[in-house]
Design a protein around this motif. Structure first.
Motif, PDB file in Angstrom:
ATOM      1  N   GLY A   1       0.754  -0.602  -0.205  1.00 25.10           N
ATOM      2  CA  GLY A   1       0.229   0.170  -0.246  1.00 25.10           C
ATOM      3  C   GLY A   1       0.682   1.415   0.296  1.00 25.10           C
ATOM      4  N   SER A   2       2.243   0.805   0.723  1.00 25.02           N
ATOM      5  CA  SER A   2       2.729   2.448   0.330  1.00 25.02           C
ATOM      6  C   SER A   2       3.762   2.288  -0.663  1.00 25.02           C
ATOM      7  CB  SER A   2       4.037   2.050   1.795  1.00 25.02           C
ATOM      8  OG  SER A   2       4.664   1.231   1.710  1.00 25.02           O
ATOM      9  N   ASN A   3       3.862   1.499  -0.995  1.00 26.49           N
ATOM     10  CA  ASN A   3       4.483   1.956  -2.755  1.00 26.49           C
ATOM     11  C   ASN A   3       4.164   0.647  -3.328  1.00 26.49           C
ATOM     12  OD1 ASN A   3       6.600   2.010  -4.460  1.00 26.49           O
ATOM     13  ND2 ASN A   3       8.324   2.329  -3.605  1.00 26.49           N
ATOM     14  N   PRO A   4       3.540   0.471  -4.566  1.00 27.65           N
ATOM     15  CA  PRO A   4       3.180  -1.030  -4.928  1.00 27.65           C
ATOM     16  C   PRO A   4       3.860  -0.837  -6.131  1.00 27.65           C
ATOM     17  CG  PRO A   4       1.477   1.187  -5.392  1.00 27.65           C
ATOM     18  CD  PRO A   4       2.635   1.544  -4.731  1.00 27.65           C
ATOM     19  N   GLN A   5       4.736  -1.073  -5.409  1.00 28.90           N
ATOM     20  CA  GLN A   5       6.023  -1.010  -6.939  1.00 28.90           C
ATOM     21  C   GLN A   5       6.910  -1.538  -5.872  1.00 28.90           C
ATOM     22  OE1 GLN A   5       7.961   2.680  -8.070  1.00 28.90           O
ATOM     23  NE2 GLN A   5       7.273   2.336 -10.093  1.00 28.90           N
ATOM     24  N   HIS A   6       6.774  -1.967  -4.197  1.00 24.51           N
ATOM     25  CA  HIS A   6       7.738  -3.106  -4.179  1.00 24.51           C
ATOM     26  C   HIS A   6       7.432  -4.194  -4.489  1.00 24.51           C
ATOM     27  CE1 HIS A   6       9.308   0.134  -1.185  1.00 24.51           C
ATOM     28  NE2 HIS A   6       8.659  -0.634  -0.532  1.00 24.51           N
ATOM     29  N   ASN A   7       8.931  -5.566  -4.747  1.00 17.22           N
ATOM     30  CA  ASN A   7       8.372  -6.839  -5.358  1.00 17.22           C
ATOM     31  C   ASN A   7       8.742  -7.044  -3.703  1.00 17.22           C
ATOM     32  OD1 ASN A   7       8.436  -9.157  -6.083  1.00 17.22           O
ATOM     33  ND2 ASN A   7      11.180  -8.710  -6.997  1.00 17.22           N
ATOM     34  N   ILE A   8       7.293  -8.034  -3.379  1.00 22.07           N
ATOM     35  CA  ILE A   8       7.134  -8.332  -1.714  1.00 22.07           C
ATOM     36  C   ILE A   8       7.225 -10.005  -1.629  1.00 22.07           C
ATOM     37  CG2 ILE A   8       6.078  -8.768   0.119  1.00 22.07           C
ATOM     38  CD1 ILE A   8       4.888  -5.573  -0.951  1.00 22.07           C
ATOM     39  N   THR A   9       7.692 -11.053  -1.531  1.00 23.63           N
ATOM     40  CA  THR A   9       8.690 -12.756  -1.884  1.00 23.63           C
ATOM     41  C   THR A   9       7.190 -13.495  -0.277  1.00 23.63           C
ATOM     42  OG1 THR A   9       9.247 -12.918  -3.220  1.00 23.63           O
ATOM     43  CG2 THR A   9       8.501 -14.664  -2.892  1.00 23.63           C
ATOM     44  N   ILE A  10       6.946 -13.698  -0.091  1.00 20.75           N
ATOM     45  CA  ILE A  10       6.584 -14.216   1.002  1.00 20.75           C
ATOM     46  C   ILE A  10       6.268 -16.134   1.278  1.00 20.75           C
ATOM     47  CG2 ILE A  10       4.963 -15.321   3.417  1.00 20.75           C
ATOM     48  CD1 ILE A  10       3.092 -12.524   1.767  1.00 20.75           C
ATOM     49  N   VAL A  11       7.126 -16.977   1.935  1.00 20.25           N
ATOM     50  CA  VAL A  11       7.585 -18.039   1.537  1.00 20.25           C
ATOM     51  C   VAL A  11       6.986 -18.441   3.052  1.00 20.25           C
ATOM     52  CG1 VAL A  11      10.249 -17.603   2.524  1.00 20.25           C
ATOM     53  CG2 VAL A  11       9.346 -19.706   1.138  1.00 20.25           C
ATOM     54  N   GLU A  12       6.693 -19.398   2.695  1.00 18.91           N
ATOM     55  CA  GLU A  12       5.514 -20.422   3.764  1.00 18.91           C
ATOM     56  C   GLU A  12       5.908 -21.482   3.912  1.00 18.91           C
ATOM     57  OE1 GLU A  12       4.148 -19.854   6.562  1.00 18.91           O
ATOM     58  OE2 GLU A  12       4.022 -22.468   6.858  1.00 18.91           O
ATOM     59  N   ARG A  13       6.333 -22.451   4.813  1.00 17.63           N
ATOM     60  CA  ARG A  13       7.771 -23.645   4.808  1.00 17.63           C
ATOM     61  C   ARG A  13       5.732 -25.164   4.821  1.00 17.63           C
ATOM     62  NH1 ARG A  13       9.423 -25.307  10.752  1.00 17.63           N
ATOM     63  NH2 ARG A  13       7.545 -24.889  11.255  1.00 17.63           N
ATOM     64  N   SER A  14       4.506 -24.564   5.300  1.00 21.31           N
ATOM     65  CA  SER A  14       3.547 -25.218   5.498  1.00 21.31           C
ATOM     66  C   SER A  14       3.519 -25.311   3.674  1.00 21.31           C
ATOM     67  CB  SER A  14       2.185 -25.078   6.495  1.00 21.31           C
ATOM     68  OG  SER A  14       1.464 -25.292   5.933  1.00 21.31           O
ATOM     69  N   PRO A  15       3.520 -27.213   2.976  1.00 22.66           N
ATOM     70  CA  PRO A  15       2.479 -26.648   1.511  1.00 22.66           C
ATOM     71  C   PRO A  15       1.402 -25.737   1.570  1.00 22.66           C
ATOM     72  CG  PRO A  15       1.913 -28.955   2.319  1.00 22.66           C
ATOM     73  CD  PRO A  15       2.932 -27.409   3.618  1.00 22.66           C
ATOM     74  N   THR A  16       0.341 -25.378   2.261  1.00 19.95           N
ATOM     75  CA  THR A  16      -0.567 -24.424   1.921  1.00 19.95           C
ATOM     76  C   THR A  16      -0.907 -23.451   3.100  1.00 19.95           C
ATOM     77  OG1 THR A  16      -2.257 -26.520   3.706  1.00 19.95           O
ATOM     78  CG2 THR A  16      -1.893 -26.705   0.791  1.00 19.95           C
ATOM     79  N   LEU A  17      -1.625 -22.815   2.840  1.00 18.29           N
ATOM     80  CA  LEU A  17      -1.969 -21.928   3.822  1.00 18.29           C
ATOM     81  C   LEU A  17      -2.130 -22.423   5.486  1.00 18.29           C
ATOM     82  CD1 LEU A  17      -2.033 -19.041   4.035  1.00 18.29           C
ATOM     83  CD2 LEU A  17      -4.670 -18.779   4.561  1.00 18.29           C
ATOM     84  N   ARG A  18      -1.559 -21.916   6.836  1.00 20.75           N
ATOM     85  CA  ARG A  18      -1.714 -22.373   7.662  1.00 20.75           C
ATOM     86  C   ARG A  18      -2.831 -22.383   8.712  1.00 20.75           C
ATOM     87  NH1 ARG A  18       3.291 -24.527  12.400  1.00 20.75           N
ATOM     88  NH2 ARG A  18       2.360 -25.842  12.817  1.00 20.75           N
TER      89      ARG A  18
END
Ligand SMILES: Cc1cc2nc3c(=O)[nH]c(=O)nc-3n(C[C@H](O)[C@H](O)[C@H](O)COP(=O)(O)OP(=O)(O)OC[C@H]3O[C@@H](n4cnc5c(N)ncnc54)[C@H](O)[C@@H]3O)c2cc1C
Length: 421
Positions: free
Chosen positions: A23-40
């Motif tokens: 929201g503060s900067n739509p140009q940010h490149n943001i990756t979220i890595v989650e250990r679980s195979p699906t949303l926990r």
């Protein structure tokens, strides 16, 4: 300048900080890595109180979250025959009461899912170009972090390597990011045990269970809660200060071993024993941990910063973990937006602004804990009398702390740079 950010962990604060940053900067490149195979999206009921509702309101999510909240009407403490010893009402809007039930009570899975869905929707609304926006990677974790003047070099569990401007460890109490960035010794020493082992799971609802939470003290330093509210199943929470070495060792073993270790400790409890033992053995959302607080002298190491339980878990007994992690997400994103490319400066300001919130939420101590878990029947009888007296006094002054609710919003720093709706 847009940042290339890696967030480790898609629990409560991972998706929240991703949304705020985008929201503060739509140009940010943001990756979220989650250990679980699906949303926990498992876990039992959690409180949204203090600053949490205000932050969700600022994010435009409060109405949606409120619609997901459960309707728990208070807490009754019961003896082994199920007879009421004391009753504590629910805190109404803007009110603080002694008891378990706060204004907004929500299942952990519902808030995790709501924040995840909102982040996906926001990302789609922003119509991000390639190399921008929010990307989730499930079933993966990080295995190595290396820092240089150019950024943080991350190795993933699938062997890939990538450089980031900033890594945010939002991977919970047992944070691997903390261990990799601060070292095993510092990371282990940060965990201050409260000496309590907890298991959370769902069990079938029984007739007449109603909408009250129930709490029971059992001999041998055990505390049991059921939380049914208006849901079709009942949440069971088992706590013990039993110093069983098997229990302590079980967290490093399989979930089956954890279940067995808890069965061993709770098999001779004196209230609804068969029901809880069956749930311990067969529930499909069993989760257990040793309750503790995470206390660190600093929240960042170079360009790796800790957020939520990873950096300052206050323990579930405070009911403030979700509040604190949302304050952290808001302040971290706010400082990064305010300080522009000075990432180190933003991390220093984040730390400075978070300290008073962390200290307040972590006031709970292990000494307080011991008093809450009597071991003998005589101790439980004395505790019942004390709880009864407290409930009567609390009933006489239900609104003694009214007004505090609004102050919570005033205590939050203001960040117009976050472009909140
Ligand atoms: C399954 C589960 C059930 C819970 N149940 C309860 C409950 O019943 N009551 C309660 O008070 N609190 C519960 N909690 C804790 C509660 O969610 C947090 O205290 C609080 O909401 C702060 O959230 P957080 O985002 O900091 O951490 P969490 O909500 O713990 O989220 C951390 C996330 O990081 C992920 N993760 C962990 N390690 C790695 C890794 N190495 N790489 C990538 N991802 C990783 C986890 O899978 C999780 O999705 C639970 C947490 C979990 C994970």
């Amino acid at each position: 300048m847009p940042l290339n950010v890696l967030i480790v962990g898609a629990g409560v604060c991972g998706p929240a900080v991703a949304m705020l940053l985008q929201g503060s900067n739509p140009q940010h490149n943001i990756t979220i890595v989650e250990r679980s195979p699906t949303l926990r999206s498992t876990g039992q009921q959690i409180d949204l109180k203090n600053q949490a509702p205000h932050i969700l309101r600022k994010m435009g999510l409060l109405d949606e979250i409120k619609a997901l909240c459960v309707n728990e009407t208070g807490l009754e403490v019961v003896d082994s025959a199920g007879k009421q010893i004391a009753y504590f009402g629910a805190a109404a809007s803007g009110e603080r009461r002694i008891g378990l039930t706060s204004e907004h009570e929500i299942m952990r899975g519902d808030i995790v899912r709501a924040l995840y869905d909102a982040s996906i929707k926001q990302n789609s609304d922003f119509k991000a170009s390639p190399g921008q926006g929010i990307t989730y990677l499930f079933g993966q974790t990080i295995t190595c972090l290396g820092q240089s003047a150019q950024g943080v070099d991350v190795t993933f569990s699938d062997g890939r390597e990538h450089r980031y401007d900033l890594v945010i460890g939002a991977d919970g109490q047992y944070s691997r990011t903390r261990r990799l960035a601060f070292g095993q010794e510092v990371s282990d020493a940060a965990f201050k045990s409260l000496g309590v082992h907890a298991a959370y799971f769902s069990i079938p609802r029984i007739d007449g269970e109603g909408t009250l939470a129930r709490g029971h003290l059992a001999p041998g330093r055990k505390m049991i809660y059921t939380r049914t509210s208006d849901r079709p199943v009942t949440g069971a929470l088992l706590f013990t200060m039993d110093e069983s070495p098997r229990l302590k060792a079980s967290y490093k073993e399989s979930v089956e071993n954890q279940r067995e270790a808890f069965v061993e400790v709770f098999k001779d409890m004196d209230w609804q024993t068969d029901r809880f033992i069956s749930g311990l053995k067969h529930s499909d959302d069993f989760y257990a941990n040793e309750l503790g607080q995470i206390k660190l002298d600093r929240l960042s190491a170079g360009r790796v910063v800790l957020l939520g339980d990873a950096g300052y878990c206050p323990s579930p007994f405070t009911g403030l973990g979700t509040n604190l992690c949302l304050v952290g997400a808001y302040v971290l994103a706010g400082e990064l937006a305010r300080q522009g490319n000075d990432v180190e400066g933003a991390l220093r300001c984040y730390e400075e602004k978070m300290r008073p919130f962390i200290d307040k939420c972590q006031q709970f101590s292990s000494k307080t804990m011991g008093a809450l878990f009597p071991s003998s029947r005589l101790g439980i009888w004395a505790m019942h009398n004390l709880i009864w007296a407290v409930s009567k006094v609390a009933g006489l002054f239900p609104q003694s702390q009214k007004g505090d609710y609004d102050n919570h919003d005033e205590r939050l720093p203001k960040y117009p740079e976050l472009n909140l709706p």
